[in-house]
Structure formats: structure tokens, C-alpha cells
Design an enzyme around this catalytic site. Structure first.
Site, short mmCIF file in Angstrom:
data_model
loop_
_atom_site.label_atom_id
_atom_site.label_comp_id
_atom_site.label_asym_id
_atom_site.label_seq_id
_atom_site.Cartn_x
_atom_site.Cartn_y
_atom_site.Cartn_z
CG HIS A 194 7.95 -13.91 10.37
ND1 HIS A 194 9.16 -13.71 9.76
CD2 HIS A 194 7.08 -13.09 9.76
CE1 HIS A 194 9.01 -12.82 8.81
NE2 HIS A 194 7.76 -12.43 8.79
NE ARG A 298 5.93 0.39 7.82
CZ ARG A 298 4.78 -0.10 8.30
NH1 ARG A 298 4.41 -1.32 8.02
NH2 ARG A 298 4.01 0.65 9.07
NE ARG A 335 7.53 4.43 4.39
CZ ARG A 335 7.14 4.11 5.62
NH1 ARG A 335 6.12 4.73 6.16
NH2 ARG A 335 7.77 3.19 6.29
CD GLU A 433 4.31 9.24 7.88
OE1 GLU A 433 4.48 8.12 8.34
OE2 GLU A 433 5.15 9.81 7.13
CG ASN A 456 1.46 3.33 12.50
OD1 ASN A 456 0.30 3.17 12.78
ND2 ASN A 456 2.13 2.49 11.73
CG ASP A 457 5.49 8.37 12.13
OD1 ASP A 457 6.07 8.33 13.24
OD2 ASP A 457 5.92 7.78 11.12
NE ARG A 467 5.59 4.46 15.26
CZ ARG A 467 5.64 4.37 13.96
NH1 ARG A 467 5.67 5.45 13.20
NH2 ARG A 467 5.64 3.21 13.36
CB CYS A 504 -1.10 2.96 4.95
SG CYS A 504 0.02 4.33 5.12
C1 PEP Z 1 2.59 5.47 9.82
O1 PEP Z 1 3.32 6.31 10.35
O2 PEP Z 1 1.37 5.35 10.09
C2 PEP Z 1 3.12 4.53 8.82
C3 PEP Z 1 2.34 3.72 8.14
O3 PEP Z 1 4.47 4.51 8.66
P1 PEP Z 1 5.50 3.75 9.64
O4 PEP Z 1 4.70 2.94 10.61
O5 PEP Z 1 6.37 2.97 8.76
O6 PEP Z 1 6.19 4.92 10.28
MG MG Z 2 5.27 6.68 9.55
#
Ligand code: PEP
Ligand code: MG
Length: 597
Positions: A194, A298, A335, A433, A456-457, A467, A504
Site C-alpha cells: 500500500h 480474488r 473467482r 490459465e 500471470n499463470d 512465476r 484479467c
Molecule cells: C492470472 O493468473 O493471470 C490471474 C489473474 O490470477 P492470479 O494472479 O491470482 O493467479
Molecule cells: Mg492465476
């Protein structure tokens, strides 16, 4: 001219801009907490609750000061502190320990703090991991109130200071004269804390994660700080200072919210931007920044706040209802619980198997912990009575998983109906993902209502790069042509089967990537809400036609570096807005080993 030699330190740039000033060291108190046996446990419990009440008043005061000072919704950041202070589960844990072990409140509080901080720090996800600092800041405040100390005063700062701290409490921004602060540098923390979020909002150049900072600097040292590259130069040489001071002052653009009209590209194509959120209190900032819904909630954060990792149906319903009502008539995509791998619940040990990222994660785990999953599904369905709720499943690999979830949803509908509770049907989406799910999109499309790409995944599974593993971070390349081609293929398939498609992953918050995604066929992007105003400006300033041309060209290239070198000038030319996009270019530069996207 500085007598001392320059010392160049490297950290993570979390708020862009260059700053020069004199260090003011803010030493965190080296607090030693003793375990003391108490006779009168009730008096000790009261003492603890009084410290909680005092802390709540202080945070409320700081929040309104912060809002007065910087306007907008920046004060919501302190809502997280308030939420922790107001959390009955947290109180009860400490009161229990005072009563059971007959110990002083300080000791009981420190034990709980260490437990939570350790749990948060072990998380893989950067955003969640950085929440440990909120817990540390809140407990420090309670400890201060238990001891009757006065809060550290930042109200009387000298001119041109660069604050240096082990860890800076974001509430400090509320009480200091911001006109005197040139920069901030800390030992711990990262982009998602933050403090980092606020320093970006306040446009204070900041660098975090400088090891041993407090041992290396003294108050009064001169320092040059580069918020874009994460470099901090102690005792900068005179020619460096002159060079930097001669550069024209950065013309910081106004990138505030523009919410009146529906967002369209320069040639009139509608685009929707939603927010990714983790805490209910973020909804205010999401709306202020122009989010047209919550594209990703989340939900695991709700579970993390319960020491046994099991929020009741009522707890969940209350949280989801709050979101649904606040966002109405726009949608909120909840989610379902995404834990497993390094994201373990506070009540569990992190997964010790050899490949936790390929293990019992996301929907795989929910389908094996049916009681917990049924409770969540019931809360999601019931929340749909109060607004537009959607359900989104993480880590989907096979169609059977969707069918199993459908069966639980249908069964829950029947059970609720037999008790006289009618709940609406909720759109069901899958997160893309896992590459296997992408290849099965056409078949999956017949079973679900929407797709949401979790890059991201997806990038980690596509490139076979953990990651969170520094050793292979250089291969986590969001701009790699295989990622681009995969995303283009996803957009084409979704259009072919006429299914709603969102994205996302963190990449949608980057202006260069946002333009590329638009050109590849994505028109629904979800991102952290602070990025929405900038992405609105970028999308509003580019035509779909130009974005498509850029995407077509990028898709012919063969390395991430080639894509980067083509994309950054091409998008800058195409959008021509008065915003310096340099730090966003640095964020996706494959040469910088960006691993946190
Ligand atoms: C992703 O994997 O892109 C995602 C949005 O989920 P997280 O970052 O919570 O794994
Ligand atoms: Mg993810």
C-alpha cells in the site's frame, strides 16, 4: 562536490521519477517484547481492547487527513488497517491467548503478528505477499498504544528530504508535509504494498527493497533516487547532480478519472475496463477510477483473514453482497478459492510437493474439499439476489471439472429452493490459465458463459517458467511471440464461438500491452483499479485500426526483444498523449528480467 565516493544501490522502482535530496532516516523502533505472566487476565484483555479502540480512532483521523490532503479515494488504503483493527477473529485470537496462556497483551499480539506475517510472506502472489506490511503497521500502532507512546511525528520535516526507512507505514503520508518530501526509499516492500500504491498516487519517486539500507545511510547524506530503474545513488557526484537538475522538470500529466462517457477507441469502438480487487474496501477506488465492474475478485483473501481458513457462509455472503450492491448495475466476477502451491491458507503448511504449481491448485483443490466449496457456491448464489454476480473458476484443465462444478451449482439451487430460497442463475466463466484449457476452448464454450484469460499463470505454464523462481525469471517474457500468438489465437477462437472474452492478468494494466491486446481482439480488460485512468486515456487515444496494424506486425516478430523494440515506439506514436510512458516501457522490457507480471 561530495567528498565521499558514490555508492550505487539497486532496489525495485515502485514509483517513477528522479529525486534528489537529503536523507531523513526514520528508524523503526527496536522494540523488545517481553513475555510477562499476568494475574488479572480480564484487566489485561480490557487493556488490549482499549488499545484497539484508540488505534481505530487514530486511523479514522489519519484517513480523513489523508483524504483532505490528497483528495480522491486515497484514504481507502487505510481502510485495510481499520479492517484488521475491527476484525473480531483477530481480537478473539489475542484475547484467547491472553486468557489461556495468562500472558501480557504485547506478547499475545506479537505472536499473532508473527504467525500472520509469516503466512503472508510465504505467498507466491506479489500482491498478497505484500499485505504482510499492513499487518506489521497495524500491530506496531497497537503496541505503541499499549505502551502509551506518542505516534512518531512527521509533521515537521526539513526541506527536500528523501525518507529512508526499513518499512514505511502508509499512514505517515497523512501527517507529513508532502511539499517537502522528494522521495522515499525502503529496505523492505515491493510494488504491490500500500505504501508503493500511495507513493505512485502521490507521485513521490520511490524505491523499495534495498538490502541493508538502514546500515548504509545516515540522516543528512545526499542521495539521488531513480524511481524508474530502482537505482539509489548515495553521495552522488557533482556532475551527476548537475546533469539531473538540468533536465527539464517532468511534466506530470493529469490522468484522473474520466467516467462520463462510455470508453471508446478514437474510431468509436467500445471497450470496457474492469477492476481486479482483493478486498471489499477497494470497491470505492475502483468506482472512482472508472471501473465498469469487478472483473476479478480474488476470494482467497477472505479465507486468509480467518485463522482456520474457513469463513462461514454468512461471512462470505456479507462480503459478496457488499460488492454486488456497491457495483450495481455493473457485474462482479467472484473467482472461487484459488489456493494451493505457495498460496496456502493460514491454517496449512505450504505445499511441499516437488512441483506445487502443477499440483492441487485452484479448482482441482476445491473439487477435493467439497464442504468448503459448497459453502462458497451457496454464498455466491445467494449474493446474486443483491446485484450482478458472476462466478469464475481458476486453473481449469478439463471439461469434467466444469461439469462437476455445474452439478454442485444445480444441487445447491435445489437445496435452497426446497428451503424456500430462490436464487438467480449466475453466469459461469473459466479462467484460461492452463494451455490445455486454451486448446479445448471450443468444447468448453458449450458449457460456460465467458472466458477470462489469466496471463500471470498462462505465461508460466506456456513458457514452463515458475512465476516465482528468480533463476528463470529471464524467461518469464510477457512479450514473447509465443505468448502473443497464443493470445491472438484465444481472441480468434472466442470470436468464432461467440463467447464473451476478458483478460484479467497484470499485463492489461500496461499501456503498451493494452494497445496490443486491443489490436488482437480483446475489448474487455480487467486490471488493478489505479491503472484504469491511464489505460482509459491510452485506449481513447488510439484507433482500432492502428492497434490492429501494430498487433499484426508484432505477431510476425520472433523474439521478445524484437517485439519490445518495435512495440514501444509504435504505440507511443499511435497514441500521442501527453504522458511519459517510459516507466511502463521499462516494466515490459525483456532485458530487465521482469518477473512480477
Ligand atoms: C492470472 O493468473 O493471470 C490471474 C489473474 O490470477 P492470479 O494472479 O491470482 O493467479
Ligand atoms: Mg492465476
Amino acid at each position: 562536490m561530495s567528498e565521499k565516493p558514490e555508492i550505487v544501490l539497486q532496489g525495485t522502482g515502485v514509483s517513477s521519477g528522479t529525486a534528489f535530496g537529503q536523507v531523513l532516516k526514520i528508524d523503526s523502533r527496536n522494540r523488545v517484547i517481553f513475555k510477562i505472566e499476568v494475574e488479572d487476565v480480564e484487566a489485561e484483555s480490557r487493556r488490549f481492547m482499549e488499545a484497539i479502540e484508540t488505534s481505530k480512532h487514530q486511523v479514522e483521523n489519519l484517513k480523513s487527513k489523508l483524504e483532505e490532503k490528497v483528495g480522491g479515494d486515497h484514504g481507502v488504503i487505510l481502510d485495510m488497517h481499520f479492517l484488521i483493527l475491527d476484525d473480531r477473529v483477530f481480537h478473539n485470537e489475542i484475547l484467547d491467548s491472553i486468557r489461556r496462556s495468562r500472558v501480557n497483551a504485547e506478547w499475545a499480539l506479537a505472536q499473532s503478528r508473527d504467525h500472520y506475517v509469516e503466512a503472508y510472506k510465504s505467498l507466491e502472489d506479489e500482491y498478497f505477499r505484500d499485505r504482510y506490511s499492513d499487518i506489521e503497521h497495524v500491530t506496531e500502532r497497537i503496541l505503541m498504544n499499549l505502551s502509551g507512546e506518542q505516534p512518531f511525528s512527521l509533521s515537521n520535516l526539513p526541506d527536500d528530504v528523501v525518507l529512508a526507512a526499513r518499512d514505511f507505514n502508509p499512514s505517515g503520508f497523512a501527517v507529513m508535509d508532502l511539499g517537502k518530501v522528494r522521495g522515499l526509499v525502503t529496505e523492505s516492500g515491493g510494488r504491490a504494498t500500500h505504501t508503493a500504491i500511495l507513493s505512485r498516487g502521490l507521485r513521490i519517486p520511490s524505491v523499495m527493497g534495498i538490502k541493508n539500507l538502514m546500515a548504509l545511510v545516515s540522516s543528512g547524506d545526499s542521495v539521488m533516487l531513480y524511481g524508474d530503474t530502482g537505482q539509489v545513488v548515495l553521495n552522488p557526484a557533482q556532475n551527476r547532480i548537475e546533469n539531473e537538475l538540468q533536465k527539464p522538470a517532468e511534466n506530470m500529466p493529469e490522468i484522473g478519472p474520466r467516467r462520463r462517457a462510455r470508453l471508446r477507441t478514437k474510431d468509436g469502438v467500445p471497450v470496457s475496463l474492469c477492476a481486479n480487487i482483493e478486498f471489499e474496501y477497494e470497491i470505492g477506488a475502483a468506482k472512482t477510477n472508472g471501473a465498469e465492474g469487478v472483473g476479478l475478485y480474488r476470494s482467497e483473501l477472505l479465507y486468509f483473514r480467518h485463522p482456520d481458513g474457513k469463513p462461514s457462509m454468512e461471512d462470505q455472503l456479507a462480503a459478496y453482497r457488499k460488492l454486488a450492491e456497491a457495483m450495481k448495475p455493473n457485474p462482479v466476477s467472484i473467482r472461487t478459492l484459488d489456493v494451493g502451491a505457495e498460496k496456502s491458507l493460514p491454517s496449512e503448511k505450504p505445499d511441499q510437493c516437488a512441483n506445487p504449481n502443477m499440483g492441487l491448485r485452484g479448482i482441482r483443490r476445491s473439487l477435493q474439499a467439497l464442504d468448503t466449496f459448497q459453502t462458497q457456491i451457496e454464498a455466491v448464489l445467494r449474493a446474486a439476489c443483491f446485484g450482478r454476480i458472476e462466478m469464475m473458476l481458476p486453473m481449469v484443465t478439463t471439461i469434467e471439472e466444469i461439469r462437476d462444478v455445474r452439478a454442485i451449482i444445480d444441487e445447491t439451487h435445489r437445496r435452497l429452493a426446497s428451503s424456500g430460497i430462490d436464487v438467480p442463475r449466475v453466469p459461469l466463466g473459466v479462467m484460461l490459465e492452463v494451455p490445455a484449457a486454451v486448446l479445448m476452448m471450443e468444447s468448453l464454450a458449450t458449457e460456460i458463459d465467458f472466458f477470462s484469460v489469466g496471463t500471470n499463470d498462462l505465461i508460466q505454464y506456456l513458457m514452463a517458467v515458475d512465476r516465482g523462481n528468480d533463476q528463470v525469471a529471464y524467461l518469464y517474457q510477457p512479450l514473447h511471440p509465443c505468448v502473443l500468438r497464443y493470445l491472438a489465437q484465444i481472441a480468434e477462437t472466442a470470436a468464432g464461438v461467440k463467447k464473451s472474452l476478458r483478460i484479467c492478468g497484470e499485463i492489461s494494466a500496461n499501456p503498451f500491452y493494452a494497445a496490443l491486446l486491443l489490436g488482437m481482439g480483446f475489448s474487455q480488460l480487467s486490471m488493478n483499479s489505479l491503472s484504469i485512468p491511464l489505460i482509459r486515456r491510452v485506449i481513447g487515444a488510439i484507433s482500432l485500426n492502428d492497434a490492429q496494424k501494430i498487433a499484426r506486425k508484432a505477431l510476425t516478430l520472433t523474439t521478445a526483444k524484437d517485439v519490445y523494440e518495435y512495440l514501444t515506439p509504435a504505440v507511443t506514436r499511435a497514441v500521442s498523449i501527453d504522458v511519459d510512458l517510459g516507466s511502463w516501457a521499462a516494466e515490459i522490457n525483456p532485458g530487465m528480467n521482469v518477473s512480477s507480471m
